[in-house]
Design a protein around this motif. Structure first.
Motif, PDB file in Angstrom:
ATOM      1  N   ASP A 114     -57.442  47.987  20.716  1.00  0.00           N
ATOM      2  CA  ASP A 114     -56.984  49.348  20.983  1.00  0.00           C
ATOM      3  C   ASP A 114     -57.068  50.169  19.697  1.00  0.00           C
ATOM      4  N   TYR A 115     -56.520  51.383  19.739  1.00  0.00           N
ATOM      5  CA  TYR A 115     -56.621  52.269  18.576  1.00  0.00           C
ATOM      6  C   TYR A 115     -55.873  51.722  17.363  1.00  0.00           C
ATOM      7  N   HIS A 145     -67.942  49.194  16.592  1.00  0.00           N
ATOM      8  CA  HIS A 145     -67.008  50.133  17.207  1.00  0.00           C
ATOM      9  C   HIS A 145     -67.740  51.073  18.158  1.00  0.00           C
ATOM     10  N   ARG A 169     -62.903  52.907  18.394  1.00  0.00           N
ATOM     11  CA  ARG A 169     -62.227  51.669  18.794  1.00  0.00           C
ATOM     12  C   ARG A 169     -63.161  50.507  18.492  1.00  0.00           C
ATOM     13  N   PHE A 171     -62.093  59.074  19.312  1.00  0.00           N
ATOM     14  CA  PHE A 171     -61.594  58.205  18.253  1.00  0.00           C
ATOM     15  C   PHE A 171     -62.316  56.854  18.306  1.00  0.00           C
TER      16      PHE A 171
END
Length: 422
Positions: free
Chosen positions: A128-129, A188, A196, A194
């Motif tokens: 997750d982030y 990623h 991840r 964003f």
């Protein structure tokens, strides 16, 4: 205030003012007053019609917005026969069709990716982030020995330690237990703007073992062929010379040494050839306790020579496994031999059971990190005069049986060879 309320308020106010003004202006002239009232009534009727024509599209738009908000892409509107309204409905219906198709396509892609991740032979971990585990596929669970719902990798797992050190975009190949080889890759993707991260764990052990066996098998066969072709005639000449020609004692001794050396070389090559030509595994029910006991009896003299105590800490009852008894016995002999030789002074070699795992522990000096990475590599040995055959033979036998195994130093003076019989 809603647009509909504003419209009604404006129309009502306008007509009330008009009626009042008409009364004061045309009250003396009834004809003009009646005419003005008729115009007001007509205006009210027109306003109502305009209201219906303007507000209905707004209602449709609001219904469409509510449907989109609820992700219901099955709501469509029928055409009314009015050009402006039908144009609005046509655009909306087309948009809904495209949204429904896109959602169906995304759901199919999502299902395919989920299926692909779940059935992939490569371990996949999606973070997750915050860098915690959000999704982990069955292969990764197996490799890392974790259960579903875990949020962080266990530090006790050797492979996890390498994963924690991975940087984004980095790919490394590791051999954490000296037996299994893994390719680790961290990358990623962008999710909602964003980054991840995800980690891929590819097990290369089988491919590397097969490639190694093919290469060293070819080398050994070639060496054996050349050595045998050379040793045979040379031995024949030496033996004939020893028997037919009177020789001085020093020369005779030298020729005998050469003959013995040739015999040792022949035996050396035969050992390598036997490694390549291991017979097919013939599994049957084997009592592991009895097998370990027999191996300890066989290795008793060697252990006494090195002042090493062999301890069997296995319950005195039959413990059956499915294995080729002769091959597994040979593997255990090599393991125990290496363990005894690893103990430089008085020490112990202990046999214990943990579930279906046989653990052979010695109190030797242990295995260094560089040595750990080279264990079970063809022709590698930590002994000065070692040939690297013993562990290769052990590896081949255990791999052919399908048994998982590891060899590592877990603490000072505590090196464990673990065989998992499944």
């Amino acid at each position: 205030m809603k647009l509909r309320t504003k419209y009604i308020f404006f129309v009502v106010t306008l007509h009330l003012v008009t009626l009042v003004l008409s009364y004061f202006i045309f009250s003396a002239n009834k004809i003009f007053f009646i005419i003005s009232e008729v115009f007001v009534i007509i205006s009210i009727v027109v306003s109502i019609q305009l209201y219906r024509q303007l507000i209905r599209p707004l209602k449709l738009l609001m219904q469409g917005v509510d449907a989109i908000r609820d992700r219901d892409f099955n709501v469509k509107f029928l055409f009314t026969g009015k050009h402006e309204m039908d144009e609005l409905i046509r655009v909306y219906n087309h948009m809904i069709d495209e949204l429904r198709k896109e959602r169906t396509r995304q759901e199919q892609q999502h299902f395919f990716l989920e299926k692909l991740i779940h059935t992939s032979p490569t371990g996949i971990i999606i973070l997750d982030y915050n860098g915690h585990i959000q999704q982990i596929n069955p292969k990764a669970k197996q490799l890392l020995a974790v259960d579903a719902g875990v949020h962080d990798l266990p530090l006790s797992n050797a492979l996890s330690q390498y994963i924690y050190l991975l940087k984004s975009g980095e790919t490394i190949t590791v051999k954490p237990d000296g037996v299994n080889t893994y390719k680790l890759q961290k990358s990623h993707f962008i999710d909602r703007g964003f980054p991840r991260h995800f980690i891929m764990i590819e097990e290369l052990t089988a491919e590397i073992l097969a490639a190694e066996k093919h290469v060293y098998g070819k080398v050994i066969r070639m060496m054996a062929h050349e050595v045998n072709n050379t040793i045979g005639p040379v031995n024949s000449i030496i033996q004939s010379t020893l028997q037919a020609v009177p020789l001085s004692i020093p020369l005779k001794d030298a020729l005998q040494v050469a003959l013995d050396r040739n015999q040792n070389l022949n035996l050396f090559m035969r050992n390598f050839a036997d490694l390549v030509k291991l017979p097919q595994v013939n599994k049957k029910q084997v009592d592991l306790h009895k097998l370990v006991k027999d191996v300890c009896i066989l290795m008793k003299m060697k252990s006494e020579e090195h002042e090493v105590e062999l301890i069997i800490a296995i319950p005195e009852k039959p413990f059956y496994i499915s294995a080729d008894e002769q091959q597994l016995e040979q593997a255990l002999i090599n393991i125990v031999k290496n363990a005894i030789e690893a103990v430089e002074e008085k020490g112990r070699v202990t046999f214990t059971l943990n579930g279906r795992q046989l653990i052979i522990t010695d109190t030797g000096k242990g295995i260094t990190t560089p040595q750990q990475e080279l264990l079970f590599t063809p022709f590698f040995s930590t002994k000065k005069d070692g040939q690297g055959i013993g562990l290769m033979l052990v590896r081949e036998i255990l791999v052919n049986h399908g048994f998982e195994f590891s060899l590592k130093t877990v603490a000072e003076r505590q090196t464990e060879f673990v065989i998992n019989f499944g």
